[in-house]
Design an enzyme around this catalytic site. Structure first.
Site, PDB file in Angstrom:
ATOM      1  N   ASP A  36       0.856  -1.183   0.000  1.00  0.00           N
ATOM      2  CA  ASP A  36       0.000   0.000   0.000  1.00  0.00           C
ATOM      3  C   ASP A  36       0.894   1.236   0.000  1.00  0.00           C
ATOM      4  OD1 ASP A  36      -2.768   1.239   0.358  1.00  0.00           O
ATOM      5  OD2 ASP A  36      -1.674   2.133   2.020  1.00  0.00           O
ATOM      6  N   GLU A  39       0.884   5.534   0.616  1.00  0.00           N
ATOM      7  CA  GLU A  39       0.220   6.778   0.995  1.00  0.00           C
ATOM      8  C   GLU A  39       0.816   7.898   0.154  1.00  0.00           C
ATOM      9  OE1 GLU A  39      -2.390   6.804   2.850  1.00  0.00           O
ATOM     10  OE2 GLU A  39      -2.193   4.687   3.378  1.00  0.00           O
ATOM     11  N   HIS A  63      -5.383   4.112   6.982  1.00  0.00           N
ATOM     12  CA  HIS A  63      -4.726   5.029   6.041  1.00  0.00           C
ATOM     13  C   HIS A  63      -3.252   5.237   6.372  1.00  0.00           C
ATOM     14  CE1 HIS A  63      -8.340   5.962   3.829  1.00  0.00           C
ATOM     15  NE2 HIS A  63      -8.974   6.220   4.960  1.00  0.00           N
ATOM     16  N   ASP A  98      -2.481  -0.827   6.464  1.00  0.00           N
ATOM     17  CA  ASP A  98      -3.411  -1.179   5.389  1.00  0.00           C
ATOM     18  C   ASP A  98      -2.933  -2.417   4.630  1.00  0.00           C
ATOM     19  OD1 ASP A  98      -4.771   1.020   6.199  1.00  0.00           O
ATOM     20  OD2 ASP A  98      -4.624   2.135   4.321  1.00  0.00           O
TER      21      ASP A  98
END
Length: 587
Positions: A29, A31, A170, A175
């Protein structure tokens, strides 16, 4: 004589499929500071490596950005500028992450988003962008999870459904850990449906008809490397031509749920055979695809089927030259501008040139010894009236020289004339006409810049280029007069010089014709240009020079705003200017 039974054939591992328990997955994941990879940056990487259902390694790091974190992103993720101040930059993080995921199948929730940022990161750092095999847990959930079980396919909803041990928040690693549990929950359900290999996961869908699924055997004997594939019907007619870095893998997707285009389902229903042509590398596959589409004009290919329909503007070679529209370039001493993809684009460019240079707009040849009556354009100051003798051959030649310079060199005269007219129209609040003048000028400048690039490449008798591969080898291409004449790939650690000699010796003989595209279509030449401009590209050999005018149209084109997407409802179908007599451009 009894028929000879078929010889038994040992199935390959690829045909048998890869059991999920033997595949190494990296669930990751990212960000970011926004939603667009062209403008936003990655702030955090999080990844979990899984094999046989067990976590074997994790990867997590913040990434220092160049523009800071927007307040809304800080509220959403909790990541602040202070947290990133001491973090390593992307150029340090990306190599470690790429090494971490090497040889694994990537998994992400809404994978398209994360992969787009990962690809943009590779381009930003200057790395070749690999092709990652991946799974998207959001897409898998749409096939497996019903609305009664979960109101949506958000990661937080699926994490609750599958009782993930980590709650998504998040932050990248959290995640990714939650996505691991979602992935295993989805795999458990798929296993109950007989989906046990990675290939089965890719192909699983209840929407695929049994007849369509049975046709996957058409891909069994296709090559696994780069190449071109041709779907044919029972009579051998080519239905569709495509290209891929892995032909067999790509063709198999046409028989699965990953192919959602309705027209492709119609094509697959009619297909009875798939042929393939192996290629050395991606450029050769692109070029062969273009040539095969132009040759066979498959009904299910929408683009590049009719390269012969392009249009050129011709500045004729006669005592009083004029502009005309033609479909082909000839060795007739004329100056050509193009190719244009359609008549409308050619008309826009022609009007821009005629606004700047008062060439005659009438058809037919004029003789200085046989005057004829002038038309209304002479009274409006739009033409010097060479027809009735008011303008001599020498006076008219000055205009012709200016027009040729605008086409083959600097377009300053066209740009200046357009700006003068736009200012005048804006002062009169005639903004739509000013916008049309701008579009005409932009069309001319872009067409001239494109032609000058293509003409420069087409003038080179022979060029040998090399582009590094992801495996640290070299892709080679021999280009003669803008046409791909030969291609080869050199493996890592092999001296490429003998390969260069061999590929040059076996390359196609190319006899150029006239014009800016003397031996290949403009589309083929532009793909070669892009390939030669890719990261790490090298010019190995060059016969002659490769250059275009320093003050040419490329500079003016770079200053233009990006063209808007084409909208057929607002495209200009005519070059007629209000208040002027209509004069068709003769063809």
């Amino acid at each position: 004589m009894p028929p000879v039974p078929p010889r038994p054939r040992q199935g390959s591992l690829d045909e048998l499929g890869r059991p999920l328990r033997d595949v190494t997955f990296v669930v990751f994941d990212l960000e970011t500071t926004g939603t667009g990879p062209s403008t936003a940056e990655i702030t955090e990487f999080g990844a979990v490596k899984v094999h046989g259902g067990e976590v074997v390694a994790e990867f997590a790091t913040l990434v220092r950005t160049t523009d800071g974190v927007p307040p809304l992103i800080t509220v959403l993720t909790g990541i602040t500028d202070a947290m990133l101040a001491e973090a390593p930059p992307l150029a340090e993080v990306l190599p470690a992450f790429l090494e971490f995921i090497r040889g694994s199948v990537l998994v992400a929730h809404n994978a398209g988003f994360d992969l787009s940022f990962l690809k943009a990161a590779c381009e930003r750092v200057g790395y070749p962008v690999p092709t990652w095999e991946h799974l998207d847990t959001a897409k898998l959930a749409r096939r497996v999870v019903t609305r009664d079980e979960s109101p949506d396919n958000k990661l937080s909803s699926l994490a609750r459904l599958f009782r993930a041990r980590t709650e998504p928040c998040h932050r990248a690693l959290a995640d990714a850990r939650a996505t691991v549990d979602v992935l295993h929950g989805l795999f458990e359900r798929l296993g109950n449906l007989g989906v046990t290999t990675l290939e089965d996961v890719h192909e699983y869908s209840a929407r695929v008809s049994p007849a369509q699924r049975r046709k996957r055997t058409l891909a069994d004997d296709l090559p696994t490397g780069p190449g071109v594939y041709l779907f044919r019907d029972g009579s051998g007619r080519v239905l569709y031509v495509g290209k891929s870095a892995s032909v067999r893998t790509r063709v198999r997707t046409y028989f699965t749920a990953s192919e959602t285009r309705t027209r492709m389902a119609e094509m697959v229903a009619a297909a009875e055979r798939v042929d393939a042509i192996s290629c050395a590398h991606a450029l050769e596959a692109e070029v062969r695809e273009l040539r095969l589409i132009a040759e066979h004009k498959p009904p299910y290919n929408r683009r590049s089927r009719f390269p012969e329909r392009v249009v050129f503007l011709r500045l004729t070679d006669e005592p009083f030259p004029r502009l005309s529209m033609v479909r082909a370039v000839r060795a007739d001493g004329a100056t050509y501008l193009g190719p244009f993809r359609d008549v409308n684009g050619a008309e826009l460019a022609a009007e821009a040139l005629l606004e700047a240079v008062a060439l005659r707009r009438c058809g037919g040849r004029l003789s200085p010894r046989r005057p004829s009556p002038a038309c209304a354009l002479a009274d409006l100051g739009k033409c010097g009236a060479p027809c009735d003798g008011r303008q001599s051959v020498d006076e008219y030649a000055v205009l012709v020289a200016a027009a040729r310079e605008a086409i083959t060199g600097a377009p300053d005269i066209v740009v200046a004339a357009a700006h003068r007219r736009m200012r005048s129209l804006a002062e009169q609040e005639r903004y739509e006409e000013a916008a049309l003048t701008r579009d005409r000028m932009a069309g001319f400048v872009r067409a001239a810049a494109r032609q000058q690039r293509l003409a420069a490449l087409g003038a080179i008798a022979e060029l040998v280029g090399a582009v590094p591969t992801a495996e640290r080898g070299w892709d080679l291409a021999v280009v003669r007069h803008g046409r791909l004449a030969a291609a080869a790939t050199v493996a890592r650690g092999v001296d490429p010089r003998p390969w260069v000699d061999a590929v040059v010796a076996t390359a196609e003989t190319v006899r150029p014709g006239p014009g800016p595209t003397p031996a290949a279509s403009a589309a083929e030449m532009e793909r070669i240009e892009r390939w030669l401009s890719s990261p790490g590209a090298r010019l190995v050999q060059l016969t002659g020079t490769w250059a275009w005018p320093a003050a040419g149209s490329a500079r003016a084109a770079a200053e233009l705003p990006a063209p808007p997407p084409a909208d057929p409802r607002t495209s200009h179908r005519t070059t007629h200017q209000p208040g002027e007599p209509r004069r068709p451009l003769h063809r």
